[in-house]
Design a protein around this motif. Structure first.
Motif, PDB file in Angstrom:
ATOM      1  N   TYR A  39       0.821  -1.215   0.000  1.00 12.00           N
ATOM      2  CA  TYR A  39       0.000   0.000   0.000  1.00 12.00           C
ATOM      3  C   TYR A  39       0.854   1.264   0.000  1.00 12.00           C
ATOM      4  CZ  TYR A  39      -4.525  -2.286   0.642  1.00 12.00           C
ATOM      5  OH  TYR A  39      -5.659  -3.016   0.456  1.00 12.00           O
ATOM      6  N   ARG A  40       2.023   1.187   0.597  1.00 13.09           N
ATOM      7  CA  ARG A  40       2.896   2.352   0.613  1.00 13.09           C
ATOM      8  C   ARG A  40       3.448   2.676  -0.774  1.00 13.09           C
ATOM      9  NH1 ARG A  40       4.179   0.902   6.137  1.00 13.09           N
ATOM     10  NH2 ARG A  40       5.612  -0.742   5.497  1.00 13.09           N
ATOM     11  N   ASN A  41       3.460   1.694  -1.650  1.00 11.30           N
ATOM     12  CA  ASN A  41       4.033   1.878  -2.982  1.00 11.30           C
ATOM     13  C   ASN A  41       3.009   1.874  -4.113  1.00 11.30           C
ATOM     14  OD1 ASN A  41       7.068   1.820  -2.476  1.00 11.30           O
ATOM     15  ND2 ASN A  41       6.397  -0.027  -1.408  1.00 11.30           N
ATOM     16  N   HIS A  42       1.725   1.710  -3.770  1.00 15.73           N
ATOM     17  CA  HIS A  42       0.688   1.656  -4.795  1.00 15.73           C
ATOM     18  C   HIS A  42      -0.500   2.519  -4.378  1.00 15.73           C
ATOM     19  CE1 HIS A  42       3.018  -2.019  -5.551  1.00 15.73           C
ATOM     20  NE2 HIS A  42       2.584  -1.950  -6.796  1.00 15.73           N
ATOM     21  N   LEU A  43      -1.046   3.233  -5.343  1.00 18.59           N
ATOM     22  CA  LEU A  43      -2.232   4.048  -5.095  1.00 18.59           C
ATOM     23  C   LEU A  43      -3.518   3.300  -5.442  1.00 18.59           C
ATOM     24  CD1 LEU A  43      -0.986   7.476  -6.540  1.00 18.59           C
ATOM     25  CD2 LEU A  43      -1.054   6.737  -4.135  1.00 18.59           C
ATOM     26  N   GLU A  44      -3.353   2.144  -6.116  1.00 19.33           N
ATOM     27  CA  GLU A  44      -4.540   1.422  -6.564  1.00 19.33           C
ATOM     28  C   GLU A  44      -5.389   0.938  -5.397  1.00 19.33           C
ATOM     29  OE1 GLU A  44      -1.206  -0.210  -9.293  1.00 19.33           O
ATOM     30  OE2 GLU A  44      -1.388   0.745  -7.320  1.00 19.33           O
ATOM     31  N   ARG A  45      -6.691   1.053  -5.557  1.00 17.52           N
ATOM     32  CA  ARG A  45      -7.648   0.512  -4.601  1.00 17.52           C
ATOM     33  C   ARG A  45      -8.829  -0.042  -5.413  1.00 17.52           C
ATOM     34  NH1 ARG A  45      -3.751   1.871  -2.229  1.00 17.52           N
ATOM     35  NH2 ARG A  45      -3.555   2.826  -0.155  1.00 17.52           N
ATOM     36  N   ASN A  46      -9.800  -0.584  -4.735  1.00 24.63           N
ATOM     37  CA  ASN A  46     -11.042  -1.011  -5.373  1.00 24.63           C
ATOM     38  C   ASN A  46     -10.798  -1.945  -6.560  1.00 24.63           C
ATOM     39  OD1 ASN A  46     -12.692   0.583  -3.633  1.00 24.63           O
ATOM     40  ND2 ASN A  46     -12.112   2.383  -4.826  1.00 24.63           N
ATOM     41  N   TYR A  47     -10.142  -3.055  -6.272  1.00 27.52           N
ATOM     42  CA  TYR A  47      -9.878  -4.052  -7.323  1.00 27.52           C
ATOM     43  C   TYR A  47     -11.175  -4.724  -7.764  1.00 27.52           C
ATOM     44  CZ  TYR A  47      -4.831  -4.036  -7.862  1.00 27.52           C
ATOM     45  OH  TYR A  47      -3.544  -3.688  -8.210  1.00 27.52           O
ATOM     46  N   ASP A  48     -11.174  -5.194  -9.006  1.00 25.34           N
ATOM     47  CA  ASP A  48     -12.371  -5.777  -9.601  1.00 25.34           C
ATOM     48  C   ASP A  48     -12.542  -7.255  -9.271  1.00 25.34           C
ATOM     49  OD1 ASP A  48     -13.099  -3.416 -11.306  1.00 25.34           O
ATOM     50  OD2 ASP A  48     -11.130  -3.851 -12.158  1.00 25.34           O
TER      51      ASP A  48
END
Length: 311
Positions: A39-48
């Motif tokens: 999470y510290r290295n990725h902004l992605e959320r709300n995976y499909d």
């Protein structure tokens, strides 16, 4: 001075062992699991979508090139119990109504408890909390001190290491009709020996009935877990090469697959059955009689996601 060297040498050797490909090949790719570091290295959320599963899940799902945010959390091997533990740990990456694919193979309804070596669960050391790991101290010891856990192999790999594994696809590939037939016979022999099933059409043994009952309960809990969190569980029976699928009789399928799914799925979560799918009759779709090829996996994953969106 000599005593200090004697005490320091094992620690040094252990440190060197942990740098070998042999040791690293046993570790999971942590970038595939959204822990705090991720999470510290990725902004992605709300995976499909995510999928869990064992060997067939590793080979049969490939989201490359698809307009979807997804994780493949299948491992080779991975029990349904540990699939559930991985899901419980990382499910929050999914969006509302996110899809959780739970793959099945023809024998997934039977318990594997006691049929795998204890070390099969060592790979979860870096991705699951210690409270989720069976015999955590033993798992921890084998991970932190491989020289003590496997002295002969560790020293051997210090002298001559093995190649670095860069892909989870490490099966022997079939190229001819005879290859596929021989491979399908090999798989059937493995499964029938593993679960003590000499006759596929015979009623299920008492031992397998008990195993199936515990698996049904676990799958029900897994489905409930998803539904309570507003996720969409989808049960998927993947395609098998015709040389293999033809060996599963109508009676076997009812006794070992379909009755299991019905009993474990009172909420009627979506069940997609591709075991004999006519779109997967070409040898190029398969690495062997049980696993899809890269091309087949991408084709299959696209079909599964399309079918999920239409229902």
């Amino acid at each position: 001075m000599i005593k200090r060297i004697v005490f320091a040498l094992p620690l040094l050797l252990n440190k060197l062992v942990k740098r070998t490909n042999w040791y690293k090949n046993q570790q999971l790719d942590k970038t595939n699991y959204p822990d705090n570091d991720w999470y510290r290295n990725h902004l992605e959320r709300n995976y499909d979508v995510v999928n869990v599963g064992s060997s067939s899940g590793v080979y049969d799902f490939d989201y490359t090139g698809l307009d979807v945010k997804a994780f493949n959390w299948a491992l080779q091997p991975q029990s349904l119990e540990y699939s559930f533990k991985v899901l419980k740990t990382y499910f929050s990456i999914l969006k509302r109504k996110g899809i959780v694919i739970i793959p099945f193979s023809p024998f997934s309804g039977l318990s594997v408890t006691g049929k795998w070596a204890a070390t099969a669960y060592d790979k979860y050391f870096t991705i699951l909390d210690e409270t989720m790991l069976d015999d955590y101290e033993a798992v921890r010891r084998r991970n932190l001190y491989p020289l003590l856990a496997h002295p002969k192999t560790a020293l051997k790999r210090l002298l001559k290491d093995e190649p670095r594994i860069t892909s989870s696809r490490n099966c022997n590939k079939c190229t001819t009709a005879q290859d596929f037939e021989n491979d399908s016979q090999r798989w059937m022999k493995i499964w029938q020996n593993q679960f003590h099933i000499p006759d596929l059409d015979a009623p299920m043994s008492e031992e397998n009935k008990l195993g199936a009952a515990s698996r049904k309960k676990l799958l029900m809990e897994m489905i409930d877990f998803c539904l309570v969190r507003d996720l969409r569980p989808v049960l998927v029976l993947a395609p098998a090469h015709p040389s293999l699928s033809s060996k599963f009789t109508k009676k076997f399928r009812e006794n070992y697959i379909y009755s299991f799914i019905r009993d474990a799925n009172p909420h009627k979560a979506l069940f997609l059955d591709y075991l004999d799918d006519s779109r997967f009759l070409d040898d190029k779709d398969f690495d062997n009689s049980f696993f899809l090829s890269v091309e087949g996996a991408r084709k299959f994953t696209k079909i599964v996601l399309e079918d999920c969106s239409q229902q």
